[in-house]
Design a protein around this motif. Structure first.
Motif, mmCIF file in Angstrom:
data_model
loop_
_atom_site.group_PDB
_atom_site.id
_atom_site.type_symbol
_atom_site.label_atom_id
_atom_site.label_comp_id
_atom_site.label_asym_id
_atom_site.label_seq_id
_atom_site.Cartn_x
_atom_site.Cartn_y
_atom_site.Cartn_z
ATOM 1 N N ILE A 180 0.955 -1.070 0.056
ATOM 2 C CA ILE A 180 0.025 -0.042 0.127
ATOM 3 C C ILE A 180 0.823 1.206 0.029
ATOM 4 N N ASP A 181 0.413 2.068 -0.981
ATOM 5 C CA ASP A 181 1.316 3.305 -1.287
ATOM 6 C C ASP A 181 0.654 4.605 -1.054
ATOM 7 N N VAL A 182 1.107 5.341 -0.176
ATOM 8 C CA VAL A 182 0.280 6.521 0.040
ATOM 9 C C VAL A 182 1.131 8.015 -0.052
ATOM 10 N N THR A 183 0.564 8.842 -0.849
ATOM 11 C CA THR A 183 1.306 10.099 -0.847
ATOM 12 C C THR A 183 0.519 11.298 -0.335
ATOM 13 N N VAL A 184 0.647 12.011 0.672
ATOM 14 C CA VAL A 184 -0.024 13.100 0.934
ATOM 15 C C VAL A 184 0.467 14.444 0.885
ATOM 16 N N GLY A 187 4.638 13.839 1.368
ATOM 17 C CA GLY A 187 5.083 12.716 2.211
ATOM 18 C C GLY A 187 4.742 11.415 1.574
ATOM 19 N N ASP A 188 5.841 10.561 0.910
ATOM 20 C CA ASP A 188 5.388 9.543 0.125
ATOM 21 C C ASP A 188 6.302 8.093 0.845
ATOM 22 N N THR A 189 5.080 7.213 1.041
ATOM 23 C CA THR A 189 5.721 6.075 1.489
ATOM 24 C C THR A 189 5.024 4.811 1.210
ATOM 25 N N SER A 190 5.499 3.737 1.117
ATOM 26 C CA SER A 190 4.682 2.172 1.030
ATOM 27 C C SER A 190 5.312 1.367 1.786
ATOM 28 N N ILE A 218 13.328 6.353 -1.928
ATOM 29 C CA ILE A 218 13.996 5.190 -2.068
ATOM 30 C C ILE A 218 12.895 4.124 -2.055
ATOM 31 N N GLU A 219 12.536 3.514 -3.124
ATOM 32 C CA GLU A 219 11.327 2.686 -3.036
ATOM 33 C C GLU A 219 11.586 1.422 -4.029
ATOM 34 N N PRO A 220 12.546 0.339 -3.666
ATOM 35 C CA PRO A 220 12.916 -0.742 -4.437
ATOM 36 C C PRO A 220 11.905 -1.684 -4.659
ATOM 37 N N PHE A 255 8.875 -1.769 -0.722
ATOM 38 C CA PHE A 255 8.804 -0.656 0.518
ATOM 39 C C PHE A 255 9.408 0.746 -0.052
ATOM 40 N N GLU A 256 8.951 1.758 0.501
ATOM 41 C CA GLU A 256 9.219 3.244 0.303
ATOM 42 C C GLU A 256 9.501 4.223 1.374
ATOM 43 N N HIS A 257 10.655 4.784 1.439
ATOM 44 C CA HIS A 257 10.589 5.616 2.601
ATOM 45 C C HIS A 257 10.913 7.229 1.665
#
Ligand code: MF3
Ligand code: CO
Ligand code: CO
Length: 269
Positions: free
Chosen positions: A104-108, A115-118, A211-213, A242-244
């Motif tokens: 699940i990938d969310v960007t706000v 802020g972009d993370t999954s 970074i989101e390999p 995964f993304e940070h």
């Protein structure tokens, strides 16, 4: 907003100011909190559109804006990528079944900052091979993060990820990459998850990027389905991501999207 602050490197990468880190931390933490919360809803029988509806509601309730709704015609507050879907899965009527793994990938957008993370989730019981894939993908992201410091290159990040993944006999997706972000969603550079040490632009303090390999159990090739979004593995093998979002500091980096509840790691439960 004052676009004259900061500067742009010869590679087109914006250098943000020390005071800009606070805005990114707030936006990143909010996105991560929503990923923490949605974890309690992931179980066999739930649809991906139900998960997305929860996410859309929480983005609004927390005073943020979805960066993905309306982005290039995308209509949802999240991307939900199940099993062999690599990324950009569209939430819909698909019902999760026991053993499914999903990103699940969310960007706000909060106060203009992105802020972009999954991260990965499991519906029901986790198979051994999916567990291994998820663990290697998670650890690959942190190999990349550990390579972030002023003077290193973007190639060092890609090399750290690729060498770790391939040592575990899995493959790194080449068709999608991380990206600069800050007051915009997608900016230079392309953050490749593979590459040669020492290649690519040099990292400087004040760069913000993701970074989101994406890692596949089988071959790295992907294809995009006729919906023009959903990317899947060509060989139908399982894929994880995964993304940070991070910012380069004088000595290394800060992670903007750390999980407030400590639920980022796949074994939190
Ligand atoms: N959040 C994704 C990324 O990591 C981008 C999703 S764009 C969308 O860059 F339109 F598909 F939502
Ligand atoms: Co991203
Ligand atoms: Co994302």
């Amino acid at each position: 907003m004052d676009e004259t602050r900061g500067r742009i490197t010869r590679d087109g990468i914006r250098i943000y100011e020390a005071e800009d880190f606070a805005g990114m931390h707030a936006a990143g933490k909010l996105a991560a909190q929503i990923l923490d919360e949605v974890a309690d809803l992931v179980e066999p029988g739930v649809t991906t559109e139900a998960l997305d509806a929860f996410i859309e509601r929480r983005v609004t309730e927390l005073g943020a804006i979805s960066a993905t709704i309306g982005y290039k015609g995308y209509k949802h507050a999240s991307c939900i990528s199940v099993n062999h879907v690599v990324c950009h899965g569209i939430p819909g009527s698909k019902v999760l079944k026991d053993g499914d793994i999903l990103n699940i990938d969310v960007t706000v957008i909060l106060d203009g900052w992105f802020g972009d993370t999954s991260r990965m989730y499991v519906a029901g019981a986790l198979s051994r091979k999916a567990e291994r894939l998820i663990q290697v993908t998670h650890d690959a992201l942190f190999k990349g993060i550990e390579a972030v410091r002023p003077g290193a290159t973007f190639g060092d990040i890609g090399h750290a990820i690729q060498s770790f993944v391939e040592a575990n006999r899995m493959s790194v997706v080449r068709d999608f990459c991380g990206h600069g972000l800050g007051r915009v969603f997608h900016a230079p550079p392309n953050v490749l998850h593979y590459g040669r040490a020492g290649s690519g632009p040099v990292l400087e303090e004040g760069m913000f990027f993701t970074i989101e390999p994406m890692v596949n159990l089988g071959r790295p090739e992907t294809k995009v389905l006729p919906d023009d979004w959903t990317a899947v593995t060509r060989d139908k093998s399982l894929s994880a991501q995964f993304e940070h979002s991070v910012g380069v500091t004088a000595t290394g980096c800060e992670i903007f999207t750390l999980s407030p509840a400590g639920r980022f790691h796949p074994t939190w439960r």
